[in-house]
Design a protein around this motif. Structure first.
Motif, PDB file in Angstrom:
ATOM      1  N   PHE A 195       0.815  -1.215   0.000  1.00  0.00           N
ATOM      2  CA  PHE A 195       0.000   0.000   0.000  1.00  0.00           C
ATOM      3  C   PHE A 195       0.850   1.266   0.000  1.00  0.00           C
ATOM      4  N   THR A 196       1.910   1.271   0.828  1.00  0.00           N
ATOM      5  CA  THR A 196       2.748   2.470   0.951  1.00  0.00           C
ATOM      6  C   THR A 196       3.892   2.488  -0.053  1.00  0.00           C
ATOM      7  N   GLY A 197       4.188   1.325  -0.641  1.00  0.00           N
ATOM      8  CA  GLY A 197       5.322   1.242  -1.549  1.00  0.00           C
ATOM      9  C   GLY A 197       6.656   1.331  -0.841  1.00  0.00           C
ATOM     10  N   GLY A 198       6.639   1.374   0.502  1.00  0.00           N
ATOM     11  CA  GLY A 198       7.882   1.544   1.246  1.00  0.00           C
ATOM     12  C   GLY A 198       8.358   2.984   1.291  1.00  0.00           C
ATOM     13  N   TRP A 199       7.536   3.923   0.794  1.00  0.00           N
ATOM     14  CA  TRP A 199       7.921   5.341   0.828  1.00  0.00           C
ATOM     15  C   TRP A 199       7.744   5.864   2.255  1.00  0.00           C
ATOM     16  N   PRO A 200       8.805   6.380   2.891  1.00  0.00           N
ATOM     17  CA  PRO A 200       8.694   6.859   4.272  1.00  0.00           C
ATOM     18  C   PRO A 200       7.572   7.875   4.501  1.00  0.00           C
ATOM     19  N   ALA A 201       7.372   8.807   3.587  1.00  0.00           N
ATOM     20  CA  ALA A 201       6.325   9.811   3.789  1.00  0.00           C
ATOM     21  C   ALA A 201       4.951   9.164   3.801  1.00  0.00           C
ATOM     22  N   MET A 202       4.743   8.186   2.960  1.00  0.00           N
ATOM     23  CA  MET A 202       3.471   7.482   2.954  1.00  0.00           C
ATOM     24  C   MET A 202       3.272   6.749   4.281  1.00  0.00           C
ATOM     25  N   LEU A 203       4.367   6.253   4.839  1.00  0.00           N
ATOM     26  CA  LEU A 203       4.278   5.558   6.119  1.00  0.00           C
ATOM     27  C   LEU A 203       3.952   6.519   7.252  1.00  0.00           C
ATOM     28  N   ARG A 204       4.543   7.709   7.214  1.00  0.00           N
ATOM     29  CA  ARG A 204       4.245   8.682   8.269  1.00  0.00           C
ATOM     30  C   ARG A 204       2.778   9.066   8.228  1.00  0.00           C
ATOM     31  N   LEU A 205       2.266   9.287   7.018  1.00  0.00           N
ATOM     32  CA  LEU A 205       0.860   9.628   6.885  1.00  0.00           C
ATOM     33  C   LEU A 205      -0.013   8.443   7.282  1.00  0.00           C
ATOM     34  N   PHE A 206       0.484   7.254   6.999  1.00  0.00           N
ATOM     35  CA  PHE A 206      -0.233   6.031   7.354  1.00  0.00           C
ATOM     36  C   PHE A 206      -0.443   5.954   8.862  1.00  0.00           C
ATOM     37  N   VAL A 207       0.623   6.223   9.607  1.00  0.00           N
ATOM     38  CA  VAL A 207       0.558   6.097  11.058  1.00  0.00           C
ATOM     39  C   VAL A 207      -0.227   7.239  11.698  1.00  0.00           C
ATOM     40  N   LYS A 208      -0.377   8.355  10.998  1.00  0.00           N
ATOM     41  CA  LYS A 208      -1.221   9.430  11.533  1.00  0.00           C
ATOM     42  C   LYS A 208      -2.650   8.941  11.751  1.00  0.00           C
ATOM     43  N   GLY A 209      -3.017   7.926  10.990  1.00  0.00           N
ATOM     44  CA  GLY A 209      -4.374   7.393  11.119  1.00  0.00           C
ATOM     45  C   GLY A 209      -4.545   6.460  12.299  1.00  0.00           C
ATOM     46  N   ALA A 210      -3.422   6.113  12.949  1.00  0.00           N
ATOM     47  CA  ALA A 210      -3.511   5.211  14.097  1.00  0.00           C
ATOM     48  C   ALA A 210      -4.012   5.974  15.312  1.00  0.00           C
ATOM     49  N   SER A 211      -4.996   5.445  15.981  1.00  0.00           N
ATOM     50  CA  SER A 211      -5.521   6.077  17.187  1.00  0.00           C
ATOM     51  C   SER A 211      -5.557   5.056  18.306  1.00  0.00           C
ATOM     52  N   ALA A 212      -5.862   5.535  19.489  1.00  0.00           N
ATOM     53  CA  ALA A 212      -5.889   4.651  20.655  1.00  0.00           C
ATOM     54  C   ALA A 212      -7.070   3.695  20.611  1.00  0.00           C
ATOM     55  N   ARG A 213      -8.044   3.999  19.756  1.00  0.00           N
ATOM     56  CA  ARG A 213      -9.233   3.144  19.706  1.00  0.00           C
ATOM     57  C   ARG A 213      -8.874   1.812  19.059  1.00  0.00           C
ATOM     58  N   PRO A 214      -9.074   0.702  19.790  1.00  0.00           N
ATOM     59  CA  PRO A 214      -8.724  -0.606  19.218  1.00  0.00           C
ATOM     60  C   PRO A 214      -9.617  -0.962  18.035  1.00  0.00           C
ATOM     61  N   ARG A 215      -9.010  -1.458  16.974  1.00  0.00           N
ATOM     62  CA  ARG A 215      -9.750  -1.880  15.787  1.00  0.00           C
ATOM     63  C   ARG A 215      -9.125  -3.141  15.227  1.00  0.00           C
ATOM     64  N   SER A 216      -9.885  -3.831  14.421  1.00  0.00           N
ATOM     65  CA  SER A 216      -9.322  -4.991  13.748  1.00  0.00           C
ATOM     66  C   SER A 216      -8.382  -4.508  12.655  1.00  0.00           C
ATOM     67  N   ALA A 217      -7.500  -5.400  12.228  1.00  0.00           N
ATOM     68  CA  ALA A 217      -6.563  -5.043  11.160  1.00  0.00           C
ATOM     69  C   ALA A 217      -7.315  -4.632   9.900  1.00  0.00           C
TER      70      ALA A 217
END
Length: 294
Positions: A163-185
């Motif tokens: 999904f990210t292609g291994g691009w670091p910027a895409m990964l940083r934006l990817f992790v911005k979506g992570a929140s404390a609320r537990p969710r399934s993968a």
């Protein structure tokens, strides 16, 4: 190579998508302050005087890094050749080693490549920031919080890599979506993919991270490669054979895009566009069509 204990001029090419904006921070963490010297100059004459002033001072013996950030210093090939010759002079050394590092974002790299065929002729080392491989990606994800554990397994890491292609910027934006609320993968991925397909995200990634919207001619060539791929260099030449003035731009764009890893040639010489870049361009084109229909 970057911190090789030898005098030399180094160009580090890359985009924000590849993490070029973190280069200075990386150097600051790796080096003691007495050995790291970030300089800024709008003209070569200022860079020359600042460097002369620096080397005339009492400095500890060892490897010293001089760093010019292209965001604040509009350097050219002339800068590379001057520093390369200057570092050969005995008076510069005195038991000290100097590596002069120039960062090159996509716009700077285009300007320097337009001045001549090969940037490497004017520097000692040309480094290109690369996309992350699976091991680096997995290590980085394990250090993040709130990533569903299933995504840290081999199959999950591979999904994220695709999904990210291994691009670091895409990964940083990817992790911005992570929140404390537990969710399934599955829910986590669905939310991230939805956010990454938003118009704002796509425009920001293309404009700022990959810098593919700054020049319409380069954008046209990249989109042509995307439509033709897999294709050969000859296919690209044939596409523009009726526009002789544009052919050098097309071939120059190809060299530029290959250096930045937006385009790659396989072992048979066929050109392929990076999947993430292709996806972003497709989404942008879709947004434009939707906007024109509103």
């Amino acid at each position: 190579v970057l911190l090789k204990r030898r005098n030399g001029v180094v160009v580090v090419a890359g985009s924000r998508a590849a993490g070029l904006d973190t280069l200075r921070l990386f150097l600051e963490k790796r080096l003691e302050s007495a050995f790291f010297h970030p300089l800024e100059a709008l003209e070569l004459s200022k860079a020359k005087s600042d460097f002369a002033s620096l080397v005339s001072k009492e400095m500890p013996k060892g490897l010293h890094i001089i760093f010019f950030d292209c965001e604040t210093t509009p350097w050219t090939r002339q800068w590379l050749s001057w520093f390369k010759e200057e570092l050969k002079k005995p008076k510069v050394n005195g038991g000290r080693l100097f590596r002069v590092i120039f960062s090159a974002n996509p716009s700077t790299l285009w300007g320097v490549m337009s001045e001549g065929e090969r940037v490497v002729e004017e520097c000692d080392d040309l480094l290109t920031l690369t996309k992350w491989h699976e091991r680096t990606l997995k290590h980085w994800l394990q250090e993040r919080e709130h990533i569903p554990s299933a995504l840290l397994e081999k199959e999950g890491v591979e999904k994220i890599r695709q999904f990210t292609g291994g691009w670091p910027a895409m990964l940083r934006l990817f992790v911005k979506g992570a929140s404390a609320r537990p969710r399934s993968a599955q829910d986590f991925l669905r939310e991230i993919i939805s956010a990454a397909e938003s118009r704002d995200f796509v425009e920001t990634a293309l404009r700022d991270d990959f810098q593919l919207l700054q020049n319409n001619e380069r954008k046209v060539v990249i989109e042509s490669i995307k439509k033709l791929a897999p294709c050969s260099r000859e296919d690209l030449k044939n596409l523009y054979e009726d526009e002789p003035p544009f052919l050098p731009v097309a071939l120059g764009t190809l060299r530029w895009a290959e250096t930045l890893q937006y385009v790659r040639a396989d072992e048979d010489g066929c050109l392929h566009i990076d999947p993430v870049v292709a996806r972003l361009l497709d989404l942008a084109e879709h947004d434009v069509k939707e906007g024109s229909e509103e």
